[in-house]
Design an enzyme around this catalytic site. Structure first.
Site, PDB file in Angstrom:
ATOM      1  N   VAL A  18       1.053  -1.153   0.273  1.00  0.00           N
ATOM      2  CA  VAL A  18       0.141   0.049  -0.113  1.00  0.00           C
ATOM      3  C   VAL A  18       0.965   0.666   0.187  1.00  0.00           C
ATOM      4  O   VAL A  18       0.808   1.906  -0.854  1.00  0.00           O
ATOM      5  CB  VAL A  18      -0.342  -0.030   1.282  1.00  0.00           C
ATOM      6  CG1 VAL A  18      -2.137   0.866   1.060  1.00  0.00           C
ATOM      7  CG2 VAL A  18      -2.169  -1.353   1.323  1.00  0.00           C
ATOM      8  N   VAL A  37      -6.031  20.137  -3.605  1.00  0.00           N
ATOM      9  CA  VAL A  37      -6.026  20.027  -2.495  1.00  0.00           C
ATOM     10  C   VAL A  37      -6.171  21.834  -2.079  1.00  0.00           C
ATOM     11  O   VAL A  37      -6.225  22.915  -1.127  1.00  0.00           O
ATOM     12  CB  VAL A  37      -4.740  20.205  -1.500  1.00  0.00           C
ATOM     13  CG1 VAL A  37      -4.174  20.689  -0.074  1.00  0.00           C
ATOM     14  CG2 VAL A  37      -4.336  18.176  -1.399  1.00  0.00           C
ATOM     15  N   LYS A 111      -6.098  -1.138  11.118  1.00  0.00           N
ATOM     16  CA  LYS A 111      -6.857  -1.467  11.301  1.00  0.00           C
ATOM     17  C   LYS A 111      -7.378  -1.917  12.835  1.00  0.00           C
ATOM     18  O   LYS A 111      -7.261  -1.853  14.032  1.00  0.00           O
ATOM     19  CB  LYS A 111      -8.241  -2.374  10.585  1.00  0.00           C
ATOM     20  CG  LYS A 111      -6.977  -3.449  10.455  1.00  0.00           C
ATOM     21  CD  LYS A 111      -6.726  -3.532   8.843  1.00  0.00           C
ATOM     22  CE  LYS A 111      -5.695  -5.215   8.995  1.00  0.00           C
ATOM     23  NZ  LYS A 111      -5.194  -4.934   7.147  1.00  0.00           N
ATOM     24  N   GLU A 135      -9.783   6.381   6.848  1.00  0.00           N
ATOM     25  CA  GLU A 135     -11.154   5.666   5.669  1.00  0.00           C
ATOM     26  C   GLU A 135     -10.718   3.761   5.347  1.00  0.00           C
ATOM     27  O   GLU A 135     -11.180   3.014   5.156  1.00  0.00           O
ATOM     28  CB  GLU A 135     -10.911   6.217   4.184  1.00  0.00           C
ATOM     29  CG  GLU A 135     -12.025   5.818   3.321  1.00  0.00           C
ATOM     30  CD  GLU A 135     -13.631   5.615   4.234  1.00  0.00           C
ATOM     31  OE1 GLU A 135     -14.460   6.761   4.102  1.00  0.00           O
ATOM     32  OE2 GLU A 135     -14.088   4.092   4.029  1.00  0.00           O
ATOM     33  N   GLY A 140     -11.117  -1.381   2.139  1.00  0.00           N
ATOM     34  CA  GLY A 140      -9.425  -0.772   1.158  1.00  0.00           C
ATOM     35  C   GLY A 140     -10.413   0.621   0.732  1.00  0.00           C
ATOM     36  O   GLY A 140     -10.140   1.243   1.163  1.00  0.00           O
ATOM     37  N   ILE A 142     -13.427   1.333  -0.564  1.00  0.00           N
ATOM     38  CA  ILE A 142     -14.846   1.092  -0.572  1.00  0.00           C
ATOM     39  C   ILE A 142     -14.832   2.583   0.605  1.00  0.00           C
ATOM     40  O   ILE A 142     -14.256   2.776   1.732  1.00  0.00           O
ATOM     41  CB  ILE A 142     -15.842  -0.199   0.348  1.00  0.00           C
ATOM     42  CG1 ILE A 142     -15.324  -1.332  -0.531  1.00  0.00           C
ATOM     43  CG2 ILE A 142     -16.763   0.983   0.304  1.00  0.00           C
ATOM     44  CD1 ILE A 142     -15.657  -2.159  -0.062  1.00  0.00           C
ATOM     45  N   GLU A 196      -1.989 -14.538   3.251  1.00  0.00           N
ATOM     46  CA  GLU A 196      -0.698 -14.152   4.039  1.00  0.00           C
ATOM     47  C   GLU A 196      -0.277 -15.508   4.207  1.00  0.00           C
ATOM     48  O   GLU A 196      -0.660 -16.647   4.585  1.00  0.00           O
ATOM     49  CB  GLU A 196      -0.983 -13.720   4.952  1.00  0.00           C
ATOM     50  CG  GLU A 196      -1.508 -12.585   5.204  1.00  0.00           C
ATOM     51  CD  GLU A 196      -1.060 -11.035   4.451  1.00  0.00           C
ATOM     52  OE1 GLU A 196       0.464 -11.574   4.871  1.00  0.00           O
ATOM     53  OE2 GLU A 196      -1.647 -10.030   4.472  1.00  0.00           O
ATOM     54  N   ASP A 207      -8.698  -9.593  11.973  1.00  0.00           N
ATOM     55  CA  ASP A 207      -8.855  -9.229  10.866  1.00  0.00           C
ATOM     56  C   ASP A 207     -10.215  -7.984  11.272  1.00  0.00           C
ATOM     57  O   ASP A 207     -10.459  -6.723  11.014  1.00  0.00           O
ATOM     58  CB  ASP A 207      -8.757  -9.673  10.056  1.00  0.00           C
ATOM     59  CG  ASP A 207      -8.167  -8.279   8.646  1.00  0.00           C
ATOM     60  OD1 ASP A 207      -8.082  -7.401   8.637  1.00  0.00           O
ATOM     61  OD2 ASP A 207      -9.552  -7.978   8.085  1.00  0.00           O
ATOM     62  N   LYS A 211     -11.827  -4.315  12.431  1.00  0.00           N
ATOM     63  CA  LYS A 211     -12.444  -3.909  11.321  1.00  0.00           C
ATOM     64  C   LYS A 211     -14.165  -3.655  12.162  1.00  0.00           C
ATOM     65  O   LYS A 211     -15.637  -2.253  12.264  1.00  0.00           O
ATOM     66  CB  LYS A 211     -12.871  -4.178  10.533  1.00  0.00           C
ATOM     67  CG  LYS A 211     -11.342  -4.321   9.705  1.00  0.00           C
ATOM     68  CD  LYS A 211     -11.316  -5.452   7.974  1.00  0.00           C
ATOM     69  CE  LYS A 211     -10.473  -5.128   7.242  1.00  0.00           C
ATOM     70  NZ  LYS A 211     -10.095  -6.138   6.601  1.00  0.00           N
TER      71      LYS A 211
HETATM   72  N1  HSE Z   1      -6.149  -9.382   5.153  1.00  0.00           N
HETATM   73  C1  HSE Z   1      -7.563  -8.714   4.497  1.00  0.00           C
HETATM   74  C2  HSE Z   1      -8.336  -8.880   3.946  1.00  0.00           C
HETATM   75  C3  HSE Z   1      -6.452  -7.249   4.008  1.00  0.00           C
HETATM   76  O1  HSE Z   1      -8.114  -9.925   3.775  1.00  0.00           O
HETATM   77  O2  HSE Z   1      -9.384  -8.475   3.594  1.00  0.00           O
HETATM   78  C4  HSE Z   1      -7.340  -5.929   3.590  1.00  0.00           C
HETATM   79  O3  HSE Z   1      -7.521  -5.443   5.602  1.00  0.00           O
END
Ligand code: HSE
Length: 436
Positions: A18, A37, A111, A135, A140, A142, A196, A207, A211
């Site tokens: 990213v 800006v 997050k 955001e 991601g 969205i 991963e 994860d 969120k």
């Molecule tokens: N590991 C996360 C996913 C990446 O698979 O959605 C985005 O937070």
């Protein structure tokens, strides 16, 4: 020099998938960003683990190597806006606190850090009078957090159902389309770069729980941490569960569900669930994310798109960067933490849901009556019962029971009581049914 010519100094911490895309966008879109800006965004440094190591992105070959540093905290202290894309708790937390202490605003996609230390970060941002924007931390690319914080600020959000983890959605989708078991799909997903090397955070729901905490906090103006979120990952979902879901017109999704029970409190949970095939969330395939919001006046809304990946996530990060840079030029700031409702986090046992319970039972008279009696004793009402011979021989049959809505606590007791029955050989599966 007029204010419009005065550059906004930007530091990027982390140059992975990213971070690299953010740096690339800052360079390739510099003239547009300057116009949007009202001042140039000047990249003053990129913090990486090893400045001597080659950057992973080919597109960054022209990046001035003198911008690279391994001193994230020092760099954070010299910027107007710090973009934190290191991930995890430390050193990201220290670098963000150093940024606030030096008067910089922060944009992050972290997050895990927000889910565990959000209140500390908000407090530090408020003390410094600067922005904390994130955001990209949920969904991601969205746009979902700004709509909740700003567009829906006049409404009352009652519930959010989210597919907020692309890896698990991809895995469950492949299990559905290919009939494969979970370990095989995870292995293939790792080979393709979707999962991963250590898939624990995704597969076990950590994860998604972070969120869920972020969504619940913003939607319900209440402090909810990841530790307040009930979490069950997809590790227990089998090919048989997926086949059984299909047979009843459902798909299995890992859902983050946050709901407000009036003034009583908030329940936040992450678990696999059966979703009816005609629900908008059932159509979310592959690694895509979607967040389904229910609000009193707006009704139902769905936000859909790419929830991960360098370019999509960078889009949300740079969007935040433009916003906080504009705020700095206007000497203002966006909304901070809003916790005025102070609703308690209720235990998951109080969540209202429905269960689909798959039993292997003795195929003999009185079995249905025995199972029904035990379920009724717990105050749970049955919606449907379906009996099939299945693959079983030797006097066994498959029985699928779908309950009406009851509390999670009562349903768990029901499953425990049913499993004790002599006529029940096995509880082959148990999934919650959501979205009906
Ligand atoms: N590991 C996360 C996913 C990446 O698979 O959605 C985005 O937070």
């Amino acid at each position: 020099m007029s204010q419009a010519d005065h550059p906004i100094k930007v530091a990027v911490l982390g140059c992975g998938t990213v971070g690299g895309e953010v740096v690339r966008l800052l360079q390739s879109s510099a003239p547009d960003l300057r116009s949007r800006v009202g001042a140039p965004l000047e990249l003053i440094g990129v913090a990486v683990k090893d400045p001597a190591a080659p950057l992973p992105q080919e597109s960054l070959v022209d990046l001035d190597q003198s911008l690279l540093t391994d001193d994230a905290v020092g760099l954070a202290g010299r910027a107007d806006v710090v973009v934190e894309l290191i991930g995890g708790v430390e050193p990201a937390r220290s670098a963000i606190l150093a940024a606030f202490a030096a008067g910089a605003s922060v944009v992050t996609a972290n997050k895990a850090l927000l889910g565990s230390h959000g209140p500390e970060l908000y407090a530090a941002a408020a003390k410094a009078g600067v922005d904390l924007y994130f955001e990209a931390a949920v969904g991601g690319a969205i746009p979902i957090l700004r709509p909740i914080r700003e567009s829906l600020a006049g409404d009352t959000i009652t519930r959010i159902l989210g597919i907020v983890n692309g890896t698990t959605n991809y895995v469950l989708d492949r299990m559905t389309t290919d009939g494969l078991d979970l370990p095989e799909v995870v292995r293939q997903a790792q080979e393709l770069g979707y999962a991963e090397a250590d898939p624990t955070a995704d597969v076990d729901g950590y994860d998604a729980a972070s969120k869920a905490a972020i969504l619940a906090s913003l939607a319900f103006h209440t402090r909810i941490l990841a530790s307040n979120v009930f979490r069950e990952g997809i590790g227990g979902v089998t090919a048989a569960d997926v086949a059984s879901a299909a047979a009843t017109g459902h798909v299995i999704k890992l859902l983050a569900i946050v709901e407000r029970r009036g003034s009583e409190g908030v329940i936040a949970r992450v678990h696999p669930a059966l979703v009816p095939g005609d629900h908008p969330l059932a159509a979310v395939r592959g690694a895509f994310n979607a967040i389904y919001v229910e609000a009193e006046a707006a009704g139902e809304l769905m936000f859909y798109g790419r929830g991960a990946g360098g370019r999509p996530t960078a889009s949300a990060v740079v969007g935040d960067l433009v916003t906080v840079a504009r705020h700095r030029l206007g000497a203002t700031r966006g909304p901070g933490e809003s916790t005025y409702l102070r609703l308690p986090a209720l235990p998951v046992a109080e969540a209202l849901t429905r269960f689909q319970i798959r039993l292997v039972v003795k195929d003999q008279p009185g079995v249905l009556a025995a199972v029904s009696r035990v379920i009724a004793q717990e105050g749970v009402s049955i919606e449907t019962v379906r009996q099939t011979q299945g693959a079983h021989r030797g006097g066994l049959a498959d029985l699928t029971v779908v309950t009406h809505q009851a509390t999670e606590g009562a349903l768990q007791k029901t499953v425990a009581a049913v499993s004790e029955l002599d006529v029940v050989a096995e509880v082959a599966g148990m999934l919650r049914v959501e979205g009906e």
